[in-house]
Each structure stands twice: as C-alpha cells, then as structure tokens.
Design a protein around this motif. Structure first.
Motif, PDB file in Angstrom:
ATOM      1  N   THR A   1      -9.924   5.929   4.933  1.00  0.00           N
ATOM      2  CA  THR A   1      -8.506   6.251   4.813  1.00  0.00           C
ATOM      3  C   THR A   1      -8.231   7.668   5.292  1.00  0.00           C
ATOM      4  O   THR A   1      -8.943   8.597   4.918  1.00  0.00           O
TER       5      THR A   1
ATOM      6  N   GLN B   1       2.259   3.869   4.462  1.00  0.00           N
ATOM      7  CA  GLN B   1       0.867   3.566   4.757  1.00  0.00           C
ATOM      8  C   GLN B   1       0.787   2.554   5.875  1.00  0.00           C
ATOM      9  O   GLN B   1       1.455   1.517   5.816  1.00  0.00           O
TER      10      GLN B   1
ATOM     11  N   CYS C   1      -2.294   7.138   5.854  1.00  0.00           N
ATOM     12  CA  CYS C   1      -1.175   7.455   4.961  1.00  0.00           C
ATOM     13  C   CYS C   1      -0.449   8.697   5.456  1.00  0.00           C
ATOM     14  O   CYS C   1      -1.087   9.673   5.856  1.00  0.00           O
TER      15      CYS C   1
ATOM     16  N   ARG D   1      -7.068   2.704   7.142  1.00  0.00           N
ATOM     17  CA  ARG D   1      -5.749   2.923   6.523  1.00  0.00           C
ATOM     18  C   ARG D   1      -5.297   4.352   6.794  1.00  0.00           C
ATOM     19  O   ARG D   1      -6.103   5.277   6.740  1.00  0.00           O
TER      20      ARG D   1
ATOM     21  N   HIS E   1       0.816  -1.209   0.000  1.00  0.00           N
ATOM     22  CA  HIS E   1       0.000   0.000   0.000  1.00  0.00           C
ATOM     23  C   HIS E   1       0.856   1.269   0.000  1.00  0.00           C
ATOM     24  O   HIS E   1       0.476   2.275  -0.587  1.00  0.00           O
TER      25      HIS E   1
ATOM     26  N   TYR F   1      -7.069  -0.732  -3.427  1.00  0.00           N
ATOM     27  CA  TYR F   1      -6.173  -0.365  -2.330  1.00  0.00           C
ATOM     28  C   TYR F   1      -6.861   0.449  -1.225  1.00  0.00           C
ATOM     29  O   TYR F   1      -6.631   0.217  -0.041  1.00  0.00           O
ATOM     30  N   PHE F   2      -7.685   1.455  -1.620  1.00  0.00           N
ATOM     31  CA  PHE F   2      -8.213   2.366  -0.592  1.00  0.00           C
ATOM     32  C   PHE F   2      -9.711   2.627  -0.659  1.00  0.00           C
ATOM     33  O   PHE F   2     -10.313   3.011   0.338  1.00  0.00           O
TER      34      PHE F   2
ATOM     35  N   THR G   1      -1.638  -0.005   8.050  1.00  0.00           N
ATOM     36  CA  THR G   1      -2.905  -0.728   8.116  1.00  0.00           C
ATOM     37  C   THR G   1      -3.246  -0.883   9.596  1.00  0.00           C
ATOM     38  O   THR G   1      -2.396  -1.314  10.381  1.00  0.00           O
TER      39      THR G   1
END
Lengths: 328, 328
Positions: free
Chosen positions: B232, B173, B203, B201, B158, B226-227, B175
């Motif tokens: 996120t 990133q 970032c 998530r 990620h 991914y997101f 998790t």
C-alpha cells in the motif's frame, strides 16, 4: 449421483474429435455414440470403447441419446442435417453462415417444435460467445459502437478460397487484426474503420509443379470478397514447411463495445479470446450448450433456440445455489 | 409503438442519478418517479419534470411502476429495502456483499414469490457481468483457472476504511492490478498468485489538523483485511488536490479464464472493463436488467433471480428475430 447426460456426435472431423475430448472434461456427461457417413471401422476415436455407427441408421438411437451434437460443416452438411436431426433428437450445432441464420433457424424450428425437441443453433465462439457479447455490449451501452476483430488465426474459409486458385497445391490463410485499429477502438474514440484498416491477410502457399508465382499471387490478392478489400501478403513455402509450421489451428479475436454514459463518460467493454485450437474451443462451447439443451427440453421448452435464449446458469454443472455462493 | 416500461428509482445518489441518465438512453422506458428518504423538494434531478416522492409512501405507487430499481447501499439500505420492496414491486438491485448473497437471495425470494413479483438481485459489473463471465469461463473450460482483477479504480469500501482512521480528514483509495500478474495469467501459465501479487493499493489522504502523518500511514497499511495483505502506498495531499484530481469515479477490471482442451491446447478467455464512471456503468447494467425483470414477470416467472437466470435476449430492446439477423 444423477444419471449422466447421454451425448451423441454426428460427424467426426476436427470438431467431432474436439467434442469427444470436451465430454471427457464434463463428468455429468457421457459419449453414447458417434455417427458417421464414413465406414465406422475406419474411425480412430480417442476412446476406442465408444461405439461408432453409420449416420444413416441414427433413427434407431432415439432412446439412447439425450442430446446430439452436430459436427458437420455449415455449407454442405447442416442445412440438410440440422432440420432432419432436430426432428429426432435434441441438438446443438455450430451453423456459422451468418447471412443464412434466420432461414436456418426457421427450418430447424419447424422440425424441432412439433416433435418436442430443443435445438440450439449457431453455438461456438462466433457465432456464439461473440454474439452474446455483441448483445450485452449494446444492451448495456445503447449509445456506442461495437467492433469485432478476428485473429490472429487460421481461417478455414479463406484457406479454401486460396486452394481453389489454379497453380496452388496447398495453402493456409491467417486473418490478422491490425494492432493500431484495436488500440484506437480501446481508447474509446469510436473510430470509423474500413475493412482494410481492421484486418490484414497472410497466405502461405505451396505452388503446384510448374505454376507461376506471380500470377498465383495476383489471382489471390485480387480475389473479390475474400482478398480484394484487404492488404494481403502471399508467401510461397514448401510442402514440408506447411506441414511442420502451419498444422495447428489457432484463432481468437475481440469484441469491443465502446459507449458513452451520463454527460460524457466513456466506458469500454472488451471480450477477447486467444485460442491454441479453434475447433477444440468451439467443441467445448458446444458441449456446455448441449447440457443447456437437455435441461431446456426437460423443462418443456422446445423448438429452435440460440445463445440469446439460454439463461447462463443452464450451462453450468453447478446448482443455482452453488453458483450464487461460489461465482456470483 | 408498445407502451413504455415505467421505471421507478428508490434512492437518488450516484447510482440513482446514473439510472436516470441511462433510462434516457433507452426509448422503450420512461422514468415514472424517484423515491427518496430526503426531502423531495431538495433533490436536483437531471430532468426536473420527473416527480419525486417520499420513499415511505411508495406503497401507493404499485400501479404506476412496472419495475423499481433499488439504488441504496448494500450495507445499510438493501438488506431491509430489498425484501420489503420486492413484496410490492418488480425490482432490480446491485447488492454486492458477496458473502451475504445467499441469505439476501432467500430473503428477497420469500417476499417476491408469494406476491407474484420478479426481483433480480446483485446486478452490476461485479457482481453481475463479471459473475456471468466467471460462469461462462468455467462452463466452457472446465479444466482451468479463473482470475478476477479489479482496477485501476476507486474503491468505495476501501476509501471508507481509510476515512475511519483517526487523523484522516478525507481520502480516496485506488485499487491497482499488477500488470505483471495480468500478463502471467494471459500467457495461459495458470500461475498461483497471492493477494499481494495481484493488486496494489494507493491511498490519497488529507490529514486532519494536527494529525501525525507517520502514525496515520502506519494505521492504514497495517489495517487487517483491507490493507495488511497488500503493498500500500499512502500519499498525503491537500483538500484542494483531492477535490480537483480525485473526484471522478473510474473503475474497471478483468475476468480471465485460462484452461486446457484436448491433449494440451491452451485457451484464454478475457473480459475487460475500462470505465470512466463506475456508478454510471453499474446503472446502465441495472437498467437493461430492469427490462428483463419486467419481461420475466409478464411471462409469469417470479421470485428472486440473478444474472444466471436471465436469458441474454431479454436484456435487449430488439426482437428475437432482429437479434438473430443483426447480432448473432
């Protein structure tokens, strides 16, 4: 559909009943028969269609049982039954007297090997799944420390010890891990923990008529090996309370490995069980190791084995292809 | 003292360095050589006495390496290196592209089997130890549900995805498992959990000169696979902050199996990792499976294998007798 694995049960107490229930959850297995030292007509099975036979005639059933699960106790039953039955059947048992495992292994091996049987001993959660995690922890993290905590759970051995105290009519004993000790271990600080710091013990006792509470309490908390090294609480309750509130058999525990890698990175591995029913969980472990015993035997791998000798894939109903695709 | 197992390392990044450190913790092993595609003189090993060779000449070292640990990446390196090197050496690797494991297994098997080598693929913690626990959980508790949570940890895949977004100069990133979701699973209530409910998530992004924060944020949080299916958070930080506060590679996670036995007893099994260094832990797992690969090969058991094929006792330096006495 391949033929089902024909499983037998030797001994029908809590563990035997748990095995019967667990076999019902595994469609590749069938319960071929229960063997008992009691009068077979007195046994109340979960499934009344399963035949019950006297244990002393079990030699006649060699061709009808693929794996026999031994559900007797480690103190009285297994030292004799384990070797005797491994001479006639593939077996799985839950022998759990840790100090006597090497001698028991040898006795079972000497019966299983020459007769071409496979006998997996000391299966369950401790010994068993906890043993597996103790090994994995130290193999992966050679520089570290392993901690085993038990409970909260009802300990059969300690309950028995309390019941032997004069003046005790009935009793249960719970082993309780100390939360602060678990937290210290989880932090990766590798603490040195005394016996007293790791677990406390809680007894619920029904006094015999006329017994003196204070002297019963004294006799319990000062009992060597069982209680003297612990902080022990003794509660006196009625027979009704014992029946109503302490009939379940919960248990569980933790195996925690904490170690260092590289320069100084702390790694913590924890395996934890929270069990509503200790005997049913042990039975469930026995049943999947019965599948492995049968498969090992078909591969020509005989003699006494432990969880350390069993490749995990042998425990699953799934094929190696399915395991790699679905679970890896 | 038996001879040491001579281990080679193919690829010297974070994983290779971790393997070098882990071999130092296992006195039955020695690091016989490191093989690299880079200029060997440029590599800074932990132990400067270990020889470094060009990877393309590795075929000359067949007689000097008992097991080769492949430390390349799953995307670019292993699909080619895995089969090629398993034709020359016993190998262990951490191939972790879950969807491609069956095809990779077959390719490695076709190289290892005819050449008489043993190649254990997809070793580490996930796949690896987590896979083992997913199997054990469902084998012991067939009626239940398995949940895997990852984190809190730095996800390489990620992080790479974020770095590919135009306007991103650098990024990491994390998790993060949702604590409430873990608690619901631990309770034994067998919840249905959406992707969004299980993980969030986070970032940390260094913007490229002149990049627009709002459009970078949009591009990240809406990225499919991914997101898009997660909640996120995007934080913009300086290059200094990234270097100082996000250079470590922690990770971890949980495999939880919850199931029912008997009439309605809930049983919960949890395996949890809390890792200061993800690559060093993966390396430590690789090293003990290297021991197993060597032992399997000496037993004549060849071809591609996974953690499901390896009896746990093969992972330990201890003898079967020691394991039964000390750890069972």
């Amino acid at each position: 559909m391949p033929e089902k694995i024909r499983v037998g049960i030797a001994g029908y107490g809590n563990l035997g009943r748990g095995v019967e229930a667990a076999i019902g959850q595994n469609p590749d297995m069938m319960l071929a028969g229960v063997f008992t030292r009691r009068d077979p007509s007195q046994l109340q099975l979960l499934d009344s269609a399963v035949p019950v036979h006297p244990l002393d005639g079990i030699a006649n059933f060699r061709d009808e049982i693929d794996v026999l699960i031994l559900c007797g106790g480690s103190r009285e039953d297994l030292p004799q039954q384990g070797p005797a039955l491994a001479a006639m059947f593939n077996t799985v048992d839950s022998f759990d007297t840790h100090a006597k495992i090497p001698a028991y292994f040898d006795a079972v091996d000497q019966a299983a090997e020459p007769s071409g049987h496979t006998a997996i001993i000391s299966v369950g959660w401790d010994p068993g799944l906890f043993s597996l995690n103790r090994l994995l922890g130290e193999a992966v993290l050679p520089e570290g420390q392993t901690y085993t905590f038990w409970g909260k759970g009802l300990s059969q051995g300690h309950s028995d010890a309390v019941r032997r105290v004069p003046g005790v009519a009935a009793a249960v004993q719970y082993t309780i891990p100390v939360p602060q000790a678990i937290e210290r271990v989880r932090s990766g600080s590798l603490p040195s923990l005394s016996t007293r710091e790791k677990h406390t013990r809680e007894c619920h006792v029904v006094l015999a008529e006329g017994a003196d509470a204070q002297s019963v309490r004294e006799a319990i908390i000062s009992m060597p090996d069982y209680f003297a090294d612990y902080d022990t609480t003794v509660n006196f309750i009625t027979a009704e309370e014992l029946r109503e509130r302490h009939a379940a058999m919960p248990h569980g525990g933790f195996v925690i490995r904490s170690g260092q890698t590289g320069a100084s990175n702390t790694q913590v591995v924890e395996y934890a069980l929270k069990l509503d029913s200790n005997p049913e969980f042990t039975s469930s472990v026995l049943v999947c190791y019965a599948r492995a015993a049968w498969r090992l035997n078909r591969q020509g791998i005989t003699g006494a084995k432990t969880v350390y000798d069993v490749a995990p894939g042998l425990l699953s109903r799934k094929t190696p292809q399915e395991l790699r695709k679905e679970l890896l």
